[in-house]
Scaffold this motif. Structure first.
Motif, short mmCIF file in Angstrom:
data_model
loop_
_atom_site.label_atom_id
_atom_site.label_comp_id
_atom_site.label_asym_id
_atom_site.label_seq_id
_atom_site.Cartn_x
_atom_site.Cartn_y
_atom_site.Cartn_z
N ASN A 1 0.88 -1.21 -0.14
CA ASN A 1 0.02 -0.02 -0.11
C ASN A 1 0.76 1.04 0.01
O ASN A 1 2.11 1.20 -0.19
N LEU A 2 0.18 2.47 0.35
CA LEU A 2 1.03 3.52 0.13
C LEU A 2 1.91 3.74 1.42
O LEU A 2 2.78 4.59 1.28
N ASP A 3 2.00 2.99 2.24
CA ASP A 3 3.12 2.81 3.41
C ASP A 3 4.23 2.15 2.88
O ASP A 3 5.29 2.31 3.54
N PHE A 4 4.09 1.29 1.95
CA PHE A 4 5.20 0.60 1.42
C PHE A 4 5.96 1.26 0.42
O PHE A 4 7.28 0.83 0.28
N ILE A 5 5.66 2.15 -0.10
CA ILE A 5 6.63 3.09 -0.93
C ILE A 5 6.85 4.21 -0.50
O ILE A 5 6.44 4.60 0.52
N GLN A 6 8.13 4.75 -0.84
CA GLN A 6 8.64 6.02 -0.02
C GLN A 6 8.97 6.96 -1.26
O GLN A 6 9.50 6.74 -2.23
N PRO A 7 8.48 8.37 -0.88
CA PRO A 7 9.15 9.19 -1.85
C PRO A 7 10.42 9.12 -2.37
O PRO A 7 10.67 9.36 -3.56
N LEU A 8 11.36 9.17 -1.57
CA LEU A 8 12.88 9.46 -1.79
C LEU A 8 13.18 8.15 -2.87
O LEU A 8 14.21 8.10 -3.35
N ARG A 9 12.63 6.92 -2.42
CA ARG A 9 12.96 5.70 -3.07
C ARG A 9 12.57 5.76 -4.62
O ARG A 9 13.22 5.56 -5.49
N LEU A 10 11.42 6.36 -4.72
CA LEU A 10 10.93 6.72 -6.26
C LEU A 10 11.50 7.63 -6.86
O LEU A 10 11.98 7.60 -7.93
N ALA A 11 12.36 8.86 -6.03
CA ALA A 11 12.99 9.89 -6.73
C ALA A 11 14.29 9.26 -7.28
O ALA A 11 15.03 9.26 -8.31
N GLU A 12 14.78 8.16 -6.28
CA GLU A 12 15.96 7.47 -6.79
C GLU A 12 15.85 6.55 -7.81
O GLU A 12 16.89 6.44 -8.68
N SER A 13 14.76 5.92 -7.84
CA SER A 13 14.56 5.05 -9.09
C SER A 13 14.39 5.94 -10.33
O SER A 13 15.12 5.42 -11.39
N LEU A 14 13.93 7.08 -10.24
CA LEU A 14 13.76 7.96 -11.52
C LEU A 14 15.32 8.39 -11.91
O LEU A 14 15.68 8.42 -12.99
N ARG A 15 16.07 8.74 -10.75
CA ARG A 15 17.51 8.91 -11.10
C ARG A 15 18.18 7.91 -11.90
O ARG A 15 19.02 7.90 -12.72
N VAL A 16 17.91 6.61 -11.63
CA VAL A 16 18.61 5.49 -11.83
C VAL A 16 18.21 5.35 -13.59
O VAL A 16 19.27 5.04 -14.18
N CYS A 17 17.25 5.40 -13.59
CA CYS A 17 16.56 5.36 -14.92
C CYS A 17 17.00 6.60 -15.94
O CYS A 17 17.45 6.35 -17.04
N THR A 18 17.39 7.73 -15.14
CA THR A 18 17.59 8.82 -15.98
C THR A 18 19.26 8.53 -16.34
O THR A 18 19.88 8.87 -17.24
N ALA A 19 19.94 8.05 -15.35
CA ALA A 19 21.47 7.65 -15.53
C ALA A 19 21.34 6.69 -16.40
O ALA A 19 22.34 6.86 -17.47
N ILE A 20 20.74 5.48 -16.73
CA ILE A 20 20.84 4.65 -17.81
C ILE A 20 20.62 5.39 -19.04
O ILE A 20 21.06 5.07 -20.16
N PHE A 21 19.57 6.28 -19.17
CA PHE A 21 19.23 6.96 -20.45
C PHE A 21 20.61 7.76 -20.81
O PHE A 21 20.85 7.91 -21.92
N ASP A 22 21.17 8.32 -19.95
CA ASP A 22 22.42 9.01 -20.36
C ASP A 22 23.20 8.42 -20.96
O ASP A 22 24.11 8.53 -21.84
N VAL A 23 23.58 7.03 -20.60
CA VAL A 23 24.67 6.18 -20.95
C VAL A 23 24.00 5.78 -22.36
O VAL A 23 24.71 5.90 -23.32
N LEU A 24 22.83 5.51 -22.58
CA LEU A 24 22.30 4.93 -23.87
C LEU A 24 22.21 6.34 -25.02
O LEU A 24 22.91 5.84 -26.16
N GLU A 25 21.92 7.28 -24.47
CA GLU A 25 22.07 8.60 -25.40
C GLU A 25 23.59 8.99 -25.71
O GLU A 25 23.70 9.60 -26.66
N ASN A 26 24.65 8.55 -24.85
CA ASN A 26 25.98 8.98 -25.09
C ASN A 26 26.77 7.99 -25.46
O ASN A 26 28.20 8.29 -25.77
N ASN A 27 26.44 6.89 -25.71
CA ASN A 27 27.26 5.87 -25.86
C ASN A 27 27.65 5.81 -27.18
O ASN A 27 27.01 5.04 -27.85
#
Ligand SMILES: [Zn+2]
Length: 447
Positions: free
Chosen positions: A331-357
Motif C-alpha cells: 500500500n502507500l506505506d510500502f513505497i517511499q517518496p525518496l525511493r521513487l525519486a532515486e529510481s527515477l535518477r537511476v532510469c535517467t542515468a541509464i538513459f544518459d549512458v544510452l544517449e551518449n554511448n
C-alpha cells in the motif's frame, strides 16, 4: 552528459513527493486488464503526457491469445443476517477477485467458503487474486476476518459486468534523431497495489515528462499497458516495427525500500544490460544483476524468441520475494517518496549512458598527445587524467564509451566528460551513428 545533471537540479524531496502524490492519487482506482479503471488511470496519465490510447475489441486474436471480455465493477459485499457488510468492496477493492462474474445469492458459510481466499501465513493481509481466463467469482479477505465469520447464511453480491468491450492501453512516443527506439513499459492493471504497478507507472510518467521537448538521439516509446495481454496485444499490432526497439526497460516494484535489481534481457549482453549493470555497479545503493528467466513481467513477451528484443526489467525488491507482494500490505506505506525519486535518477542515468554511448576516433593515435601543452594534464582531483588517457587510448573507432567505462572501471559520466573535452580540443572526433557498428538491429524505415 546532460540528463542526470539536469535532474539533479531538482530537490529529491520535491521530486519524490511529486512521484508519490501521483501514485497516491491513482491508488484508490479499481484497475484490471480491461475496463473503466484502467481507462481512468490512462486519463490521469494523459493530463501529464500527450498519451495516445488504443482500444482493441474483445475477441481480437493476438498471436496465441484472444483479447478478453471487458470487466467492470460497481459494488460487492458479503452481508451477514441483519444486513451488516462483513466484507465490503468499497472499503478495499482487493476484496473482490478481479474478473469475478456477477452474483447475487444467499448461501451457507460452507458454500461461500469455497469462494474465499486468505493468507493464513500473513493473517492481517488481504490477498490480490484474479480470474482472468476462467469465469468464476470470489472474495479475498484477511485470514483473521474469515476466522471471525460465523457459521450462518450470507448474502453475497457482486455487481459486475463481464461482456464484450475493449482492451485499452496508452502509448506515448517521443521522436528522436534516430528511428531506433528506447522502450519503457509498465503494467497499469493492478487495483490498489502501490509498489507492484503504481511505482513503475509514476516513474515512467515522470521520465516521459522529463524527456519531452528535448532533442534526443533515440526515439522513445512509453507503454502503459495491462500486464501480459497488453504486451502481447501491442506486439501483435506492431509486429513489423518492433525491431526498432534498440533498448528497453520494464519498470515495476521500484518504490519500496529494497535495493535495486536489474534482470537482464534474453540476449544477456545487450547494450541495455550493460548500461544498467554499469549504472548499478557505480550506484551508492547496493544493486544486483539477475540473469534472464522466462517468468516475471512483460519482458517475457518482449524477449519471446520470435522478437528477442533487448528489454530488461528494473526493480527494487523482486516480485514474489517480499511478503507484501500481491497483498493489501503493498500500500502507500510500502513505497517511499525518496525511493521513487532515486529510481527515477537511476532510469535517467541509464538513459544518459544510452544517449551518449558513441564511438570516437583519436586524432593523434601515434603515441600520446602532449596533454600538458593543452592544459589537459591537470585535474581537480576527480580522476580526470586517467579518464582522458583511457578515452584517448581506446578511441580507435571500435570501442564505445561504455566499453571504455567498463574496461577502465571509471564511471560513464567521467568518461563522457573526458570525451567531450578531448573533442573540444581537437584530439578526438565523434563517429556518426551507424558507422562501424555491428550490434544494431535492422531498421528499415522511420515512424
Ligand atoms: Zn503483480
Amino acid at each position: 552528459m546532460g540528463l542526470l545533471k539536469e535532474l539533479d537540479q531538482r530537490s529529491p524531496e520535491e521530486l519524490g513527493r511529486e512521484l508519490y502524490d501521483f501514485a497516491a492519487k491513482l491508488f484508490p482506482i479499481c484497475r484490471s486488464i480491461t475496463g473503466d479503471g484502467i481507462r481512468q488511470t490512462l486519463t490521469s496519465i494523459g493530463t501529464r503526457l500527450a498519451l495516445r490510447t488504443v482500444d482493441v475489441p474483445t475477441g481480437t486474436p493476438v498471436f496465441d491469445w484472444i483479447v478478453p471480455k471487458e470487466w467492470n465493477i460497481r459494488d460487492a459485499y458479503i452481508k451477514k443476517p441483519g444486513g451488516k457488510r462483513v466484507v465490503d468492496f468499497k472499503r478495499c477493492n482487493l476484496h473482490v477477485v478481479s474478473y469475478s462474474t456477477p452474483i447475487h445469492a444467499t448461501m451457507p458459510f460452507t458454500e461461500l467458503k469455497r469462494h474465499l481466499f486468505t493468507l493464513p501465513g500473513n493473517p492481517d493481509y488481504i490477498p490480490y487474486r484474479t480470474s482472468y481466463y476462467r469465469e468464476d467469482w470470489g472474495f479475498c479477505l484477511s485470514h483473521n476476518q474469515m476466522m471471525a465469520l460465523e457459521d450462518c447464511d450470507y448474502e453475497v453480491h457482486i455487481d459486475s459486468t463481464l461482456e464484450d468491450g475493449r482492451l485499452t492501453y496508452g502509448e506515448y512516443y517521443l521522436p528522436g534523431c534516430s528511428a531506433e527506439e528506447i522502450l519503457i513499459s509498465c503494467h497499469v492493471c493492478h487495483p490498489s497495489l502501490a509498489n507492484d504497478n503504481l511505482s513503475g507507472l509514476a516513474v515512467a510518467t515522470a521520465l516521459a515528462q522529463f524527456l519531452s521537448g528535448r532533442e534526443l538521439r533515440y526515439s522513445c516509446r512509453f507503454l502503459f499497458i495491462p500486464g501480459t495481454i497488453g504486451a502481447i496485444t501491442w506486439l501483435a499490432q506492431n509486429r513489423d516495427t518492433a525491431g526498432r526497439v534498440r533498448n528497453g526497460l520494464v519498470l515495476t516494484c521500484i518504490g519500496d525500500a529494497g535495493g535495486f535489481h536489474y534482470k537482464k534481457s534474453r540476449r544477456g549482453n545487450a547494450e541495455i544490460d550493460r548500461a544498467a549493470a554499469h549504472v548499478l555497479h557505480h550506484h551508492h545503493e547496493a544493486g544486483e544483476i539477475l540473469e534472464f528467466s522466462p517468468y516475471g513481467y512483460d519482458e517475457r513477451q518482449y524477449c519471446s524468441p520470435g522478437f528477442d528484443l533487448p528489454v530488461g526489467c528494473l526493480m527494487r525488491s523482486v516480485w514474489g520475494t517480499f511478503p507484501e507482494y500481491h497483498t493489501s500490505a503493498d500500500n502507500l506505506d510500502f513505497i517511499q517518496p525518496l525511493r521513487l525519486a532515486e529510481s527515477l535518477r537511476v532510469c535517467t542515468a541509464i538513459f544518459d549512458v544510452l544517449e551518449n554511448n558513441r564511438r570516437y576516433c583519436n586524432q593523434n593515435p601515434y603515441c600520446e598527445p602532449q596533454l600538458g601543452r593543452r592544459n589537459l594534464y591537470q585535474s581537480t582531483g576527480g580522476g580526470e587524467i586517467p579518464a582522458r588517457l583511457w578515452v584517448l587510448n581506446l578511441s580507435d573507432g571500435k570501442h564505445t564509451l561504455l566499453d571504455i567505462a567498463e574496461r577502465s572501471g571509471i564511471p560513464f559520466p567521467a568518461i563522457c566528460d573526458a570525451a567531450d573535452l578531448l573533442c573540444q580540443n581537437g584530439l578526438l572526433s565523434i563517429l556518426p551513428d551507424g558507422s562501424g557498428l555491428n550490434n544494431r538491429p535492422n531498421v528499415t524505415s522511420g515512424k
